[in-house]
Design a protein around this motif. Structure first.
Motif, PDB file in Angstrom:
ATOM      1  N   GLN A   1      23.034   1.628  12.199  1.00 44.06           N
ATOM      2  CA  GLN A   1      24.471   1.608  12.248  1.00 44.06           C
ATOM      3  C   GLN A   1      24.794   2.912  12.599  1.00 44.06           C
ATOM      4  OE1 GLN A   1      27.663   2.071   9.635  1.00 44.06           O
ATOM      5  NE2 GLN A   1      27.911   0.500  10.009  1.00 44.06           N
ATOM      6  N   ASP A   2      25.211   2.830  14.260  1.00 42.63           N
ATOM      7  CA  ASP A   2      25.704   4.020  14.884  1.00 42.63           C
ATOM      8  C   ASP A   2      24.253   5.056  15.399  1.00 42.63           C
ATOM      9  OD1 ASP A   2      27.708   2.688  15.956  1.00 42.63           O
ATOM     10  OD2 ASP A   2      28.822   3.052  13.936  1.00 42.63           O
ATOM     11  N   ASP A   3      25.137   5.840  14.505  1.00 43.27           N
ATOM     12  CA  ASP A   3      23.579   7.370  14.754  1.00 43.27           C
ATOM     13  C   ASP A   3      23.002   7.313  13.180  1.00 43.27           C
ATOM     14  OD1 ASP A   3      24.065   7.160  16.923  1.00 43.27           O
ATOM     15  OD2 ASP A   3      25.599   9.508  16.154  1.00 43.27           O
ATOM     16  N   VAL A   4      23.239   6.297  12.021  1.00 41.82           N
ATOM     17  CA  VAL A   4      22.518   6.513  11.487  1.00 41.82           C
ATOM     18  C   VAL A   4      21.764   5.568  10.800  1.00 41.82           C
ATOM     19  CG1 VAL A   4      24.315   7.313   9.961  1.00 41.82           C
ATOM     20  CG2 VAL A   4      24.175   4.920   9.683  1.00 41.82           C
ATOM     21  N   SER A   5      20.775   5.075  10.236  1.00 45.55           N
ATOM     22  CA  SER A   5      19.350   4.075   9.952  1.00 45.55           C
ATOM     23  C   SER A   5      19.198   4.265   8.504  1.00 45.55           C
ATOM     24  CB  SER A   5      18.532   4.657  10.995  1.00 45.55           C
ATOM     25  OG  SER A   5      17.108   5.095  10.833  1.00 45.55           O
ATOM     26  N   ALA A   6      18.283   2.897   8.059  1.00 45.66           N
ATOM     27  CA  ALA A   6      18.187   2.916   6.853  1.00 45.66           C
ATOM     28  C   ALA A   6      16.296   2.115   7.392  1.00 45.66           C
ATOM     29  CB  ALA A   6      19.472   2.215   5.866  1.00 45.66           C
ATOM     30  N   ARG A   7      15.185   2.926   6.717  1.00 43.66           N
ATOM     31  CA  ARG A   7      14.844   2.082   6.547  1.00 43.66           C
ATOM     32  C   ARG A   7      14.770   2.269   4.734  1.00 43.66           C
ATOM     33  NH1 ARG A   7      11.707   1.092   9.919  1.00 43.66           N
ATOM     34  NH2 ARG A   7      11.932   2.828  11.158  1.00 43.66           N
ATOM     35  N   PHE A   8      13.155   0.928   3.983  1.00 44.09           N
ATOM     36  CA  PHE A   8      13.724   0.781   3.091  1.00 44.09           C
ATOM     37  C   PHE A   8      12.306   0.914   2.427  1.00 44.09           C
ATOM     38  CE2 PHE A   8      16.431  -2.311   5.229  1.00 44.09           C
ATOM     39  CZ  PHE A   8      18.244  -1.692   4.166  1.00 44.09           C
ATOM     40  N   PHE A   9      12.685   0.994   0.683  1.00 42.60           N
ATOM     41  CA  PHE A   9      10.996   1.368  -0.066  1.00 42.60           C
ATOM     42  C   PHE A   9      11.619   0.249  -1.005  1.00 42.60           C
ATOM     43  CE2 PHE A   9      12.299   5.412   2.149  1.00 42.60           C
ATOM     44  CZ  PHE A   9      10.929   6.015   2.275  1.00 42.60           C
ATOM     45  N   ASP A  10      10.389   0.532  -1.685  1.00 39.33           N
ATOM     46  CA  ASP A  10       9.988  -0.766  -3.045  1.00 39.33           C
ATOM     47  C   ASP A  10      10.600  -1.121  -3.878  1.00 39.33           C
ATOM     48  OD1 ASP A  10       8.657   1.292  -3.793  1.00 39.33           O
ATOM     49  OD2 ASP A  10       7.188   0.606  -3.904  1.00 39.33           O
ATOM     50  N   LYS A  11      11.573   0.334  -4.388  1.00 39.71           N
ATOM     51  CA  LYS A  11      12.594   0.656  -5.300  1.00 39.71           C
ATOM     52  C   LYS A  11      13.564   0.688  -5.045  1.00 39.71           C
ATOM     53  CE  LYS A  11       9.331   4.173  -8.223  1.00 39.71           C
ATOM     54  NZ  LYS A  11       9.558   5.553  -8.429  1.00 39.71           N
ATOM     55  N   GLN A  12      13.971  -0.242  -4.060  1.00 35.45           N
ATOM     56  CA  GLN A  12      15.192  -0.252  -2.524  1.00 35.45           C
ATOM     57  C   GLN A  12      14.693  -2.033  -2.468  1.00 35.45           C
ATOM     58  OE1 GLN A  12      14.917   2.220   0.969  1.00 35.45           O
ATOM     59  NE2 GLN A  12      16.732   3.456  -0.525  1.00 35.45           N
ATOM     60  N   HIS A  13      14.201  -2.815  -3.029  1.00 34.60           N
ATOM     61  CA  HIS A  13      13.672  -4.604  -2.782  1.00 34.60           C
ATOM     62  C   HIS A  13      14.018  -5.214  -4.375  1.00 34.60           C
ATOM     63  CE1 HIS A  13      10.495  -7.094  -2.705  1.00 34.60           C
ATOM     64  NE2 HIS A  13      11.586  -7.578  -2.302  1.00 34.60           N
ATOM     65  N   ALA A  14      14.396  -5.843  -3.969  1.00 31.92           N
ATOM     66  CA  ALA A  14      14.588  -6.528  -5.732  1.00 31.92           C
ATOM     67  C   ALA A  14      14.132  -8.471  -4.927  1.00 31.92           C
ATOM     68  CB  ALA A  14      15.503  -7.318  -6.696  1.00 31.92           C
ATOM     69  N   ARG A  15      13.431  -9.333  -5.539  1.00 32.71           N
ATOM     70  CA  ARG A  15      13.397 -10.476  -4.335  1.00 32.71           C
ATOM     71  C   ARG A  15      14.255 -11.737  -5.158  1.00 32.71           C
ATOM     72  NH1 ARG A  15       7.598  -9.430  -5.767  1.00 32.71           N
ATOM     73  NH2 ARG A  15       6.501  -9.185  -3.624  1.00 32.71           N
ATOM     74  N   VAL A  16      14.763 -12.527  -4.486  1.00 29.92           N
ATOM     75  CA  VAL A  16      14.910 -13.755  -5.002  1.00 29.92           C
ATOM     76  C   VAL A  16      14.830 -14.629  -5.182  1.00 29.92           C
ATOM     77  CG1 VAL A  16      17.917 -14.880  -3.987  1.00 29.92           C
ATOM     78  CG2 VAL A  16      17.108 -12.227  -3.486  1.00 29.92           C
ATOM     79  N   GLY A  17      15.444 -15.755  -6.246  1.00 29.93           N
ATOM     80  CA  GLY A  17      14.972 -16.592  -6.520  1.00 29.93           C
ATOM     81  C   GLY A  17      14.711 -18.065  -5.872  1.00 29.93           C
ATOM     82  N   GLU A  18      16.142 -18.356  -4.805  1.00 39.57           N
ATOM     83  CA  GLU A  18      16.631 -19.156  -4.574  1.00 39.57           C
ATOM     84  C   GLU A  18      18.048 -18.665  -4.197  1.00 39.57           C
ATOM     85  OE1 GLU A  18      17.217 -22.708  -7.130  1.00 39.57           O
ATOM     86  OE2 GLU A  18      18.549 -22.052  -8.694  1.00 39.57           O
ATOM     87  N   ILE A  19      18.676 -19.530  -3.023  1.00 43.09           N
ATOM     88  CA  ILE A  19      20.260 -19.349  -2.101  1.00 43.09           C
ATOM     89  C   ILE A  19      20.357 -20.480  -3.490  1.00 43.09           C
ATOM     90  CG2 ILE A  19      21.124 -19.741  -0.536  1.00 43.09           C
ATOM     91  CD1 ILE A  19      19.316 -17.201  -0.724  1.00 43.09           C
ATOM     92  N   ALA A  20      21.315 -20.181  -3.956  1.00 43.25           N
ATOM     93  CA  ALA A  20      23.110 -21.065  -4.248  1.00 43.25           C
ATOM     94  C   ALA A  20      23.685 -21.687  -3.701  1.00 43.25           C
ATOM     95  CB  ALA A  20      23.386 -19.808  -5.897  1.00 43.25           C
ATOM     96  N   ALA A  21      23.715 -21.471  -2.723  1.00 40.59           N
ATOM     97  CA  ALA A  21      24.785 -21.993  -1.806  1.00 40.59           C
ATOM     98  C   ALA A  21      24.925 -22.767  -1.521  1.00 40.59           C
ATOM     99  CB  ALA A  21      25.206 -20.977  -0.025  1.00 40.59           C
TER     100      ALA A  21
ATOM    101  N   ARG B   1       0.637  -1.364   0.008  1.00 33.88           N
ATOM    102  CA  ARG B   1       0.111  -0.146  -0.219  1.00 33.88           C
ATOM    103  C   ARG B   1       0.846   1.388  -0.269  1.00 33.88           C
ATOM    104  NH1 ARG B   1      -2.063  -3.024   4.050  1.00 33.88           N
ATOM    105  NH2 ARG B   1      -1.382  -1.647   5.481  1.00 33.88           N
ATOM    106  N   GLY B   2       1.842   1.026   1.115  1.00 28.25           N
ATOM    107  CA  GLY B   2       2.775   2.719   0.915  1.00 28.25           C
ATOM    108  C   GLY B   2       3.694   2.451   0.137  1.00 28.25           C
ATOM    109  N   GLY B   3       4.207   1.107  -0.104  1.00 23.77           N
ATOM    110  CA  GLY B   3       5.570   2.043  -0.898  1.00 23.77           C
ATOM    111  C   GLY B   3       7.404   1.365   0.033  1.00 23.77           C
ATOM    112  N   ILE B   4       7.132   1.033   1.511  1.00 26.08           N
ATOM    113  CA  ILE B   4       8.050   1.405   2.756  1.00 26.08           C
ATOM    114  C   ILE B   4       7.140   0.339   3.132  1.00 26.08           C
ATOM    115  CG2 ILE B   4       6.364   2.862   4.325  1.00 26.08           C
ATOM    116  CD1 ILE B   4       8.967   4.223   4.736  1.00 26.08           C
ATOM    117  N   PHE B   5       8.860  -0.637   3.613  1.00 25.87           N
ATOM    118  CA  PHE B   5       8.642  -2.074   4.345  1.00 25.87           C
ATOM    119  C   PHE B   5       9.265  -1.514   6.078  1.00 25.87           C
ATOM    120  CE2 PHE B   5      10.422  -3.051   0.185  1.00 25.87           C
ATOM    121  CZ  PHE B   5      10.102  -4.680   0.078  1.00 25.87           C
TER     122      PHE B   5
END
Length: 721
Positions: free
Chosen positions: A300-320, A289-293
């Protein structure tokens, strides 16, 4: 490795915005006992709170120090007072554009939570990394409250350290060698190795741990609704890794997916890979609805990051090799401009919510710490003078020495694809207007081209990109002219800026119709719904000309009223600008309190019977554009001498009744739909063309120059004027 954050202020005091908001609060509200404010400091954007001329505390604006972008995409401005012992003494939410207070959550409730931060001990927050207090979140306003919380704590810590309050000494640059990611290491590792050496970090919570945590919190509503199921069931099994580190990314994503990630990342950006299984989702559904997770953030210390939909991508599988199966696997991009250093510790904070009523929820946070193993790092080379060289952009941004491009330029760079699409649409529309006689020669093509373009305007430009112009933009522009004008504020949204630029040019050539008739998402919504109404045979109402002519001025009166109010109070004018249903119908897609939705639906319902009802009579933006459109330099729409006397076909078929009974087109009301130009050339609907075609056929029959069955179209007679 020693922590490195610069002692120089994060914001430039000369550019501080705190002065805009100080008049909204009294000194005693911010620091008890204070009777006045002192002058803004030259080095740090803070203002002293004075009592009898002595400094008893300091006041600052959170948005002068940290990013405070909320759900709306605009800053949340909060004033904070702090005493010499680094204790918050007062907090006031002074300005925001959040939609949450318009969807049933009282403004007073949000302000009460904000003001409840008085008494927060920043010394304890510094010792705990910002998690020494409990997060009091309002259900339905999760993102907004978390942004406010984060900005108060992070900005408060910056101010306390910069001023040395409460014994919090200013932080200085690190002693010892600086480290960065070793891009030369690209070996492929299996899952056991990755989890064993700390390349992938894990936090596992079972049902009993979560229930116990809510019990410790003490909210009886949450305690009464424990998580169901066996205590040993997995609530969430959460893993995180720094995926832009070559060896880690190649091992977890595989070569192809890692190559895609590297293409996506810009200079200074990093990527987190978050994986989870269990009954709780770290993503939730709010981002749809809002584009934000709203359930995770990187700190990290005094900085933080909240993620938006344009900063996001799904992963199909883990290769390891040996990796378990996960329910969720997602990549999140850490922006380059927040000061993130991959060589230092950070944590992923998970927000866990528990429903305690139909709409009420209680929240807890859990932290998953991460430290990149030293084997993935290398020391930054030092110069012969002993000074470190080639420092990462993140470190430079913290010391205030980064020579980075302005924020608006970075935004434009990130949205190149969107800009290209809108620019192409504007070019196509411009060509249509320049070659309107050729385009409108074919009625069916003109109709379907218009339907297709309006659909693009509504769906992509409006609902997807939220590029809906508003009369608020007009008022804000004129307000900025009377203050400290800066183009930066208007360049922050490239699509809106491009629209305004194209509108300004179009006003000189075609008037307001280029935007109102083709590029306005709400206008497109009205016209498309009216087309559907006609398809199901809903009767159309033709307004009597005398009444129609007297309703025209309403929108001009509304605009002048809003404009006059904006000269006194822009905030007040923005509230009354809710007569525009654009925010409800386009920006928020009807996800709003019922009075706003009812108003927007009522306007659309009226438009089912009276085409473009809102555009005709109520739209203040249309009025604002019509006034300068009087300066247009050309008359593109062709007319015959017979238009209006005796023929009234164009006037009857004009969707907004912009054609006077005498045949003249009112450019202030015309939406440039080009239907009159289709009729102008139509040899079966325009009497002039019909007569001309009949005359031509008689001539061909008499002279034998044409075949009897010929149906050639006649050339249009010379227009008047």
């Amino acid at each position: 490795m020693t922590l490195a954050i610069a002692a120089t202020p994060v914001a430039n005091a000369a550019d501080a915005e705190i002065g805009r908001f100080l008049e909204k609060v009294s000194p005693a509200d911010m620091v008890p006992g204070a009777d006045s404010f002192g002058a803004l400091r030259d080095d740090v954007p803070v203002v002293p709170a004075l009592k009898g001329g002595d400094t008893v505390g300091w006041v600052f604006l959170t948005s002068d120090f940290v990013s405070t972008t909320g759900y709306s995409g605009k800053p949340i401005h909060t004033l904070v007072g702090v005493d010499p012992d680094a204790v918050v003494t007062g907090v006031r939410l002074v300005k925001h554009s959040e939609p949450i207070v318009l969807i049933g959550i009282p403004e007073a409730k949000v302000r009460a939570v904000t003001e409840g931060y008085a008494g927060l001990d920043l010394k304890a927050e510094a010792a705990s990394g910002g998690s020494a207090h409990e997060l009091d979140i309002i259900s339905g306003a999760t993102v907004t409250i978390m942004v406010i919380d984060d900005s108060i704590v992070r900005a408060g810590l910056k101010v306390a350290r910069l001023l040395g309050l409460g014994g919090l000494a200013p932080q200085v640059a690190a002693a010892g060698p600086k480290k960065e990611i070793d891009t030369g290491r690209q070996d492929i590792l299996d899952w056991m190795t990755l989890t064993g050496d700390g390349s992938v970090r894990r936090m596992s919570l079972d049902v009993v741990q979560v229930n116990d945590a809510f019990a410790v919190q003490g909210d009886p509503r949450a305690i009464a609704r424990p998580e169901k199921g066996p205590d040993t069931d997995t609530f969430i099994d959460l893993y995180v890794a720094l995926a832009d580190v070559p060896a880690i990314g190649l091992s977890l994503l595989g070569e192809a997916e890692y190559a895609n990630l590297k293409k996506r990342l810009k200079d200074g950006e990093h990527a987190l890979l978050v994986m989870a299984r269990g009954r709780y989702s770290f993503k939730g559904s709010g981002y749809v609805r809002g584009g934000i997770f709203d359930r995770i953030q990187m700190i990290q210390d005094d900085v933080s990051a909240r993620f938006f939909d344009k900063q996001h991508a799904r992963v199909g599988e883990i290769a390891a090799d040996g990796a378990p199966a996960f329910v969720e696997m997602d990549l999140f991009v850490i922006p380059a401009d927040i000061g993130f250093d991959p060589a230092r510790d950070f944590r992923l904070q998970l927000l866990v919510q528990r429903a305690v009523g139909p709409i009420d929820k209680v929240f807890l946070t859990f932290d998953l710490g991460y430290r990149l193993p030293d084997s993935y790092l290398k020391e930054v080379p030092v110069s012969t003078s002993g000074q470190q060289t080639d420092l990462p952009a993140a470190s430079a941004s913290l010391t205030g020495e980064a020579d980075t491009a302005p924020l608006w330029q970075r935004i434009w760079k990130d949205r190149q694809a969107d800009i290209a699409i809108l620019a192409a649409a504007i070019v196509v529309l411009t060509l249509v207007f320049f070659f309107q006689m050729q385009v409108t020669r074919h009625e069916r093509f003109t109709f379907w081209f218009r339907i297709g373009f309006l659909t693009f305007t509504l769906v992509w430009l409006g609902w997807i990109e939220n590029a809906q112009l508003s009369v608020v933009n007009v008022m804000a522009f004129f307000s900025s002219l009377t203050g400290q004008f800066s183009w930066d504020a208007f360049l922050m949204d490239p699509l809106v800026f491009l629209l305004w630029f194209s509108v300004a040019a179009a006003l000189l050539f075609w008037g307001r119709g280029a935007y109102c008739g083709w590029l306005c998402p709400f206008g497109a919504l009205q016209e498309l719904t009216n087309r559907l109404a006609k398809l199901v045979r809903i009767p159309q109402i033709e307004m009597p000309w005398a009444l129609h002519e007297r309703l025209w001025p309403l929108k001009y009166m509304i605009f002048l009223g809003l404009f006059g109010l904006s000269l006194y109070s822009l905030d007040g004018a923005e509230q009354y600008a809710e007569i525009e249903p654009f925010k409800t119908a386009i920006i928020l897609k009807f996800q709003r309190a019922w009075p706003f939705v009812l108003f927007a639906v009522a306007l659309l319902a009226a438009g089912l019977f009276i085409e473009r009802f809102y555009c005709r009579y109520l739209c203040p933006l249309g009025a604002a554009l019509a006034i300068p459109a009087r300066l247009r330099m050309f008359d593109w729409l062709k007319r015959y001498r017979d238009c209006g006397n005796p023929c009234h076909r164009c006037a009857k078929e004009c969707m907004v009744q912009a054609i006077h009974p005498e045949g003249n087109i009112n450019p202030n009301e015309c939406l440039n739909c080009l239907h009159c130009q289709v009729l102008y050339q139509h040899d079966q609907k325009c009497p002039v063309c019909i007569k001309k075609l009949a005359k031509r056929r008689r001539f061909e029959k008499q002279t034998g120059l044409g075949k009897p069955e010929a149906t050639a179209k006649t050339a249009a007679p010379e227009p008047v004027g």
